[in-house]
Enzyme design. Structure first.
Site, mmCIF file in Angstrom:
data_model
loop_
_atom_site.group_PDB
_atom_site.id
_atom_site.type_symbol
_atom_site.label_atom_id
_atom_site.label_comp_id
_atom_site.label_asym_id
_atom_site.label_seq_id
_atom_site.Cartn_x
_atom_site.Cartn_y
_atom_site.Cartn_z
ATOM 1 N N GLU A 416 0.811 -1.211 0.000
ATOM 2 C CA GLU A 416 0.000 0.000 0.000
ATOM 3 C C GLU A 416 0.851 1.271 0.000
ATOM 4 O O GLU A 416 0.442 2.302 -0.547
ATOM 5 C CB GLU A 416 -0.952 -0.009 1.202
ATOM 6 C CG GLU A 416 -2.116 -0.979 1.061
ATOM 7 C CD GLU A 416 -1.700 -2.440 1.193
ATOM 8 O OE1 GLU A 416 -2.395 -3.311 0.647
ATOM 9 O OE2 GLU A 416 -0.674 -2.703 1.856
ATOM 10 N N GLN A 438 -7.221 -1.933 -1.563
ATOM 11 C CA GLN A 438 -8.167 -3.031 -1.738
ATOM 12 C C GLN A 438 -9.166 -3.171 -0.595
ATOM 13 O O GLN A 438 -10.331 -3.514 -0.806
ATOM 14 C CB GLN A 438 -7.385 -4.338 -1.908
ATOM 15 C CG GLN A 438 -8.162 -5.450 -2.531
ATOM 16 C CD GLN A 438 -7.252 -6.584 -2.950
ATOM 17 O OE1 GLN A 438 -6.846 -7.411 -2.142
ATOM 18 N NE2 GLN A 438 -6.903 -6.613 -4.236
ATOM 19 N N TYR A 442 -6.330 -2.217 5.039
ATOM 20 C CA TYR A 442 -4.983 -2.177 4.462
ATOM 21 C C TYR A 442 -4.399 -0.761 4.423
ATOM 22 O O TYR A 442 -3.190 -0.599 4.272
ATOM 23 C CB TYR A 442 -4.998 -2.739 3.040
ATOM 24 C CG TYR A 442 -5.357 -4.196 2.924
ATOM 25 C CD1 TYR A 442 -5.594 -4.990 4.039
ATOM 26 C CD2 TYR A 442 -5.485 -4.794 1.670
ATOM 27 C CE1 TYR A 442 -5.940 -6.322 3.920
ATOM 28 C CE2 TYR A 442 -5.818 -6.134 1.541
ATOM 29 C CZ TYR A 442 -6.060 -6.890 2.669
ATOM 30 O OH TYR A 442 -6.396 -8.216 2.542
ATOM 31 N N HIS A 487 -11.254 -7.623 6.278
ATOM 32 C CA HIS A 487 -12.143 -7.390 5.145
ATOM 33 C C HIS A 487 -13.452 -6.735 5.567
ATOM 34 O O HIS A 487 -14.312 -6.492 4.736
ATOM 35 C CB HIS A 487 -12.428 -8.719 4.433
ATOM 36 C CG HIS A 487 -11.182 -9.435 4.008
ATOM 37 N ND1 HIS A 487 -10.645 -10.477 4.732
ATOM 38 C CD2 HIS A 487 -10.354 -9.235 2.967
ATOM 39 C CE1 HIS A 487 -9.539 -10.899 4.133
ATOM 40 N NE2 HIS A 487 -9.341 -10.153 3.072
#
Length: 699
Positions: A416, A438, A442, A487
């Site tokens: 990143e 993403q 992150y 996530h």
């Protein structure tokens, strides 16, 4: 050349001494000096003013040499103005001591610990990209990047990631013309660098040429610096110049190095003084006599001190508005209006315009919005992990690489810091980057690239340098069948407290293109750093209240419509009930609208306000809307501590709202995998229960 080298070195040395004098007078505020590092003047002499330079804080001699080469009016005064935080400082306007100047091609940096290296790699890469795409860049085709840093910074993850990215590009035969100058004084404040470690680390980089120069040998220094610059300019490949230096006067004015260094060590460094080394070289070459050297040294001292006394009473920033001026959004925000001919746009879409097709999901509307932006604006770039060949983990960027080519839509390293560094450099090269992170979780790996580099550039350059970009981040929670906290991250505090950062959250496909266009316009026309936070869980949602109702799809808002953009501060309002105002964003909009339908069945009529903008919060519209209600419930999917609702409630109280205010939030917890996630996240049932309880208490 030796005389010019000496001039720059002496000027830098006396500026360091003047900084200490100014501090003693109570008018100087920065004492990290360049003394002992004056050998970097060779790079300032031999590089070009059209070579962008990103320098660390011991670069006084580089600055002096480049300023002299450019014929700058009074670079000594410029540095002194910066040291004294004067509003007339030509770079930062009194906000920080920086080495930078738009006329010298020096991009300002503050006290960086290698945080500028990813930008340097991104800029080097983007110089090649500009040549490949035909973009009109502010830098010439043969420009190279000069990036300096200290030996202790070699160990920082930001440096290792950037150097790895440069090596990766070289391995793939992709141009990245950067000269990495490691100025090695053997110390990181008080921590010693093990002998031989820096050389071993730098020589181990695959594909990067390594050169070593001794700062006390000016002839060798000039030859090797010239060789390094010429090699990079010709080959377009990065190289490392390992420059041996010393450090005088401690790390800064407050550093008593006698606490960790022996007198013998300090004395040994003085035997390696680069200024003395150049003086002896001039004498040995017959270019100056010892008397000439002393006269020049004293003349420089008098000049610097005369200028130092003149800046003592310069004006300084005295109000909050003055300090924050570079961060403030302009009174009239740029408007978004397409200039693309209808026929050309139709060709891009193959005659199948999205507004003529069926209603779109959130993912589809973002894809269509990106397509129109990239079609109309050749300077736009889209990149990140898996965005090109795969079309994104969720298909949001599907088809864009095929449509616009691999130079403009490309996959990056899985890093990143490199992704954001590429954006930082691309913006300086004239592009408008649209990088993708993403997952929201992150971004924490690279948050300083936004905080310390992207958002701070216009602040520390008084708006003279900008790096506008739109950072797309897939985030927030509520994914089903795939999750865990990496996530399903629901923490946006790390973004909301970055000064000047603009954050938009599209909750519904009808809003996404308009918000995206405004963010792009802010980036392109006003150099703003924008975050476009996309709720993952709603990417492919189609329905609102019942299966098949299509309530979470929308016809596409084409760029030629009068309402094609949604301005900063414009909110979304759903319903017209007066019993309660639900204030929310992101996933909360879908849940609140469903909860509103349930409440309506109980005779409670509500209005849902979609904030859309998390930074700056639409405070005025929020207060005006809330003033028409006796009760406000803030529905916040982020965490209770540091969440968005804290700011919303505070804004209402500060604005004098006199009704009842309550908030419902997710827990101060990471989001677990599987069904347990429901225990820590706000739900529709929670909203209904909180609304009923709030109205019950009101009666």
């Amino acid at each position: 050349m030796l005389k010019r080298l000496f001039e720059a070195q002496v000027e830098s040395r006396h500026l360091d001494l003047a900084a200490r004098w100014l501090q003693g007078e109570g008018k100087g505020y920065y004492t990290i000096g360049s003394a002992g590092h004056e050998s970097n003047a060779a790079l300032g002499l031999l590089s070009r003013t059209t070579d962008p330079a990103l320098l660390h804080y011991r670069s006084g001699a580089f600055y002096a040499a480049r300023a002299a080469a450019a014929g700058a009016d009074n670079p000594i005064r410029d540095v002194l103005l910066s040291l004294t935080s004067a509003t007339s400082d030509p770079m930062s306007g009194g906000r920080h001591k920086v080495f930078g100047h738009p006329d010298l091609g020096i991009i300002p940096q503050t006290s960086t610990i290698a945080s500028h290296l990813p930008r340097a790699v991104g800029l080097g890469y983007s110089l090649g990209l500009a040549r490949a795409t035909g973009l009109e860049s502010p830098w010439p085709d043969n420009a190279i990047v000069v990036c300096s840093f200290g030996d202790a910074s070699v160990n920082h993850s930001t440096a290792t990631g950037a150097l790895n990215a440069a090596a990766y590009l070289t391995h793939r035969s992709i141009p990245c013309p950067v000269v990495f100058v490691c100025e090695d004084n053997g110390l990181g404040i008080s921590t010693r660098t093990p002998p031989g470690w820096t050389a071993a680390a730098l020589q181990a980089l695959p594909g990067l040429d390594y050169r070593y120069a001794e700062g006390t040998d000016p002839s060798m220094l000039l030859d090797i610096a010239a060789e390094a610059l010429a090699s990079v300019r010709e080959s377009r490949r990065p190289t490392v110049l390992h420059l041996s230096t010393v450090r005088f006067m401690g790390h800064a004015g407050s550093d008593a190095e006698s606490a960790y260094r022996s007198p013998a060590e300090i004395a040994a460094d003085h035997e390696r003084d680069p200024v003395l080394a150049t003086a002896f070289a001039l004498i040995d070459a017959g270019l100056m006599t010892p008397s000439d050297v002393l006269d020049r040294y004293e003349t420089a001292r008098q000049h610097v001190m005369t200028e130092a006394k003149r800046v003592l009473d310069e004006d300084r920033l005295s109000s909050r508005d003055e300090v924050m001026a570079p961060l403030a959004l302009p009174p009239r925000l740029p408007t978004v209006q397409t200039e693309r001919a209808a026929e050309a746009r139709a060709r891009t879409w193959g005659g199948r315009l999205p507004e003529d097709g069926p209603p779109l999901t959130l993912a589809q509307s973002i894809n269509a919005g990106l397509t129109d932006l990239m079609d109309e604006h050749p300077a736009s770039l889209l990149f990140g992990q898996d965005v090109a060949l795969k079309g994104g983990v969720y298909g949001v960027t599907r088809g864009l690489r095929k449509r616009f080519g691999g130079f403009r839509v490309f996959d990056t390293l899985l890093d990143e810091q490199t992704i954001l560094g590429t954006a930082l450099g691309a913006a300086l090269a004239g592009f408008v980057p649209i990088p993708e992170i993403q997952y929201l979780a992150y971004v924490h790996n690279a948050e300083d690239q936004l905080r310390g580099e992207a958002a701070s550039l216009r602040f520390f350059s008084n708006g003279q340098y900008q790096n506008g970009m739109v950072v797309r981040i897939a985030g927030l929670a509520y994914q089903r069948g795939f999750g865990g906290h990496f996530h399903n991250d629901n923490s946006v505090a790390v973004l909301r407290d970055i000064p000047g950062l603009v954050i938009a959250v599209p909750s519904h496909p009808a809003d996404a293109p308009g918000l995206l266009r405004t963010c792009y316009s802010l980036a392109r026309d006003d150099g703003r750093v924008c975050v476009f936070l996309e709720p993952i869980a709603k990417y492919h949602t189609r329905d609102l209240l019942e299966d098949g109702d299509g309530g979470w799809t929308s016809d596409y808002a084409s760029p030629d419509r009068p309402d094609a953009s949604i301005g900063v501060g414009e909110v979304g309002l759903h319903g017209d009930g007066r019993d309660l105002l639900l204030v929310t964003f992101g996933n909360g909009v879908h849940m609140s609208r469903r909860a509103a339908a349930v409440l309506a069945g109980h005779g409670v009529d509500v209005t849902v306000l979609d904030l859309r903008w998390l930074a700056p919060l639409p405070v005025d519209v929020l207060h005006d809307t809330a003033s028409g209600f006796d009760s406000v419930l803030v529905v916040d999917e982020t965490r209770r501590s540091g969440g968005v609702s804290e700011a919303v409630v505070t804004a209402l109280v500060d604005g004098g709202y006199r009704g009842a205010v309550s908030r419902i939030t997710s827990a101060d917890s990471f989001v677990p995998l599987g069904p347990a996630a429901k225990t820590v996240l706000v739900s529709e049932d929670d909203i209904v229960a909180a609304a009923v309880e709030m109205l019950h208490q009101a009666t």
